[in-house]
Design an enzyme around this catalytic site. Structure first.
Site, short mmCIF file in Angstrom:
data_model
loop_
_atom_site.label_atom_id
_atom_site.label_comp_id
_atom_site.label_asym_id
_atom_site.label_seq_id
_atom_site.Cartn_x
_atom_site.Cartn_y
_atom_site.Cartn_z
N GLU A 148 0.84 -1.21 0.00
CA GLU A 148 0.00 0.00 0.00
C GLU A 148 0.86 1.25 0.00
O GLU A 148 1.78 1.39 0.81
CB GLU A 148 -0.91 0.00 1.23
CG GLU A 148 -1.82 1.20 1.32
CD GLU A 148 -2.75 1.13 2.53
OE1 GLU A 148 -3.56 2.05 2.72
OE2 GLU A 148 -2.66 0.13 3.29
N ASP B 113 -6.00 12.71 4.10
CA ASP B 113 -6.37 11.34 4.45
C ASP B 113 -7.11 11.30 5.78
O ASP B 113 -6.61 10.80 6.78
CB ASP B 113 -5.11 10.46 4.51
CG ASP B 113 -5.43 8.99 4.76
OD1 ASP B 113 -6.53 8.57 4.39
OD2 ASP B 113 -4.58 8.28 5.32
#
Length: 417
Positions: free
Chosen positions: A228, A296
């Protein structure tokens, strides 16, 4: 007229409308129902886990203090089971390694085995769910500041390498016991807050560490592993070792999956635009579907244009067998069980709506009839999808009045914690 009768009447109308557009609604519901969506365990307890951490560190942050946070594994499993009762379709559960249950034993993350997660496997069996997994490279004293696999300290790297190995082994046990693939996702927060003098050395070390983590030959069909990427995190704003270019490149080179998190890119980037590109060169993609608000921030996903576009890209391109869909948000400012139910239901809505998309839209594009393409894209937005959704939920025994059920659970269970 009873509500059930109204739902059936609305469905019959919707079914006829979709039929005029060349869409088989029954087939669409069946297809959408079978596509797994992985529900993230960490929404229920604000990413604290049960292996000793009492604070969240490593470039991520949870905000809010809504009452009712799960304090034990038993409470968390109870909340998950209730949330699942409100969610139609195939559901998996996504676990982080920090949700290990040590049961009084002195064992650290570099030595975890299936023993620390057997309660979760037994719970998943009871619920008819598969499990996905994530090493936890944060909230631990063995983090070297914000560095794990790319730390300059060899002992630190060794600890986290062993943790990564153990997580693949645990994932294999999940897959064997539950009979469903376990996607294992690797996210490392390593990076610097301020301007970086040497961007290469940490990446050299990260590559050496990951090569050791993935050295063992474990069946990729049973345990697909993904890397990721991230643009930045809190405290690592200037340099992230596992950036998009690094993580994607490593995945391609090693034949791994690539993990796309909706909040891990520049605010003007969207992961829906990347799916058909990266799947040209990797076999599988793992998704962490979130809703960033300027960064985020991991808001609960809503049924917005990007969520629909993500599911359209998966379904309309035939990527459902190559994509592991998981959600990733943690909002502690609202009822946590409601956050699960709202997000998971929205993901399923977007999947169902993608399965209901008229093929005529793409056919118009193939024929270079862009006028029809535009008109049909706009007409799709007002097709009676809601009537199909209500009928789908009713036939699956899922409440169409989710909020009332959640409020009652809050009164009976959450408020007493």
């Amino acid at each position: 007229m009873k509500k059930e009768d109204l739902i059936v009447r609305g469905y019959e109308y919707a079914k006829a409308v979709y039929a005029d557009m060349g869409v088989d609604v029954e087939a669409a519901m069946k297809k959408a129902d079978a596509i797994p969506v992985s529900m993230h365990c960490w929404q229920g307890d604000d990413v604290i886990g049960f292996d000793g951490s009492d604070a969240l560190t490593g470039g991520i942050q949870t905000t809010g203090n809504y009452p009712g946070r799960a304090r034990t594994a038993e409470e968390l499993r109870s909340d998950i089971a209730f949330a699942k009762s409100l969610i139609p379709g195939e559901v998996k559960l996504n676990m982080h390694a920090c949700y290990a249950e040590k049961n009084g034993k002195k064992v650290d993350r570099d030595a975890y085995t299936i023993e620390q997660f057997q309660n979760w496997v037994d719970f998943a069996k009871e619920q008819g769910m598969g499990l996905d997994f994530n090493p936890t490279y944060f909230s631990h004293p063995k983090m070297d500041g914000d560095f794990s696999l790319s730390s300059y300290d060899a002992d630190t790297r060794r600890f986290w390498i062993e943790h990564g190995k153990r997580c693949r082994e645990i994932g294999l046990e999940f897959a064997k016991q539950l009979g469903k693939p376990c996607a294992v996702n690797y996210w490392m927060p390593d990076g610097y807050k301020d301007v970086t003098a040497d961007t290469k050395k940490h990446r050299d070390l990260m590559t050496e560490s990951l090569d050791e983590v993935f050295a063992a030959d474990i069946d990729k069909k049973l345990v697909p592993c993904g890397i990721e990427s991230k643009l930045f995190g809190v405290g690592v704003e200037s340099y992230t070792v596992a950036s998009h270019e690094y993580s994607y490149g490593y995945a391609v080179k090693k034949g791994l999956a690539y993990t796309l998190d909706a909040g891990h890119f520049h605010p003007t980037e969207v992961i829906s635009a990347k799916l058909s590109a990266v799947l040209q060169f990797v076999d599988n993609v793992i998704l962490h579907v979130s809703r960033p608000v300027r960064w985020d921030s991991d808001h609960v996903i809503i049924l917005d244009d990007e969520l629909q576009k993500i599911m359209d890209e998966i379904i309309l391109n035939g990527f459902e067998s190559r994509t592991f869909i998981g959600l990733d948000y943690f909002d502690a400012s609202i009822n946590r069980v409601a956050a699960w139910a709202v997000g998971m239901r929205n993901a399923r809505k977007a999947i169902l709506n993608a399965c209901l998309a008229p093929a005529a839209i793409r056919q118009a594009e193939y024929e270079r009839d862009y006028t029809s393409r535009l008109a049909l894209q706009e007409e799709r937005k007002t097709l009676p999808f809601g009537a199909v959704w209500d009928y789908y939920c009713m036939t699956k025994g899922i409440s169409t009045d989710m909020l009332t059920d959640v409020k009652q659970y809050e009164k009976d269970v959450l408020s007493k914690r």
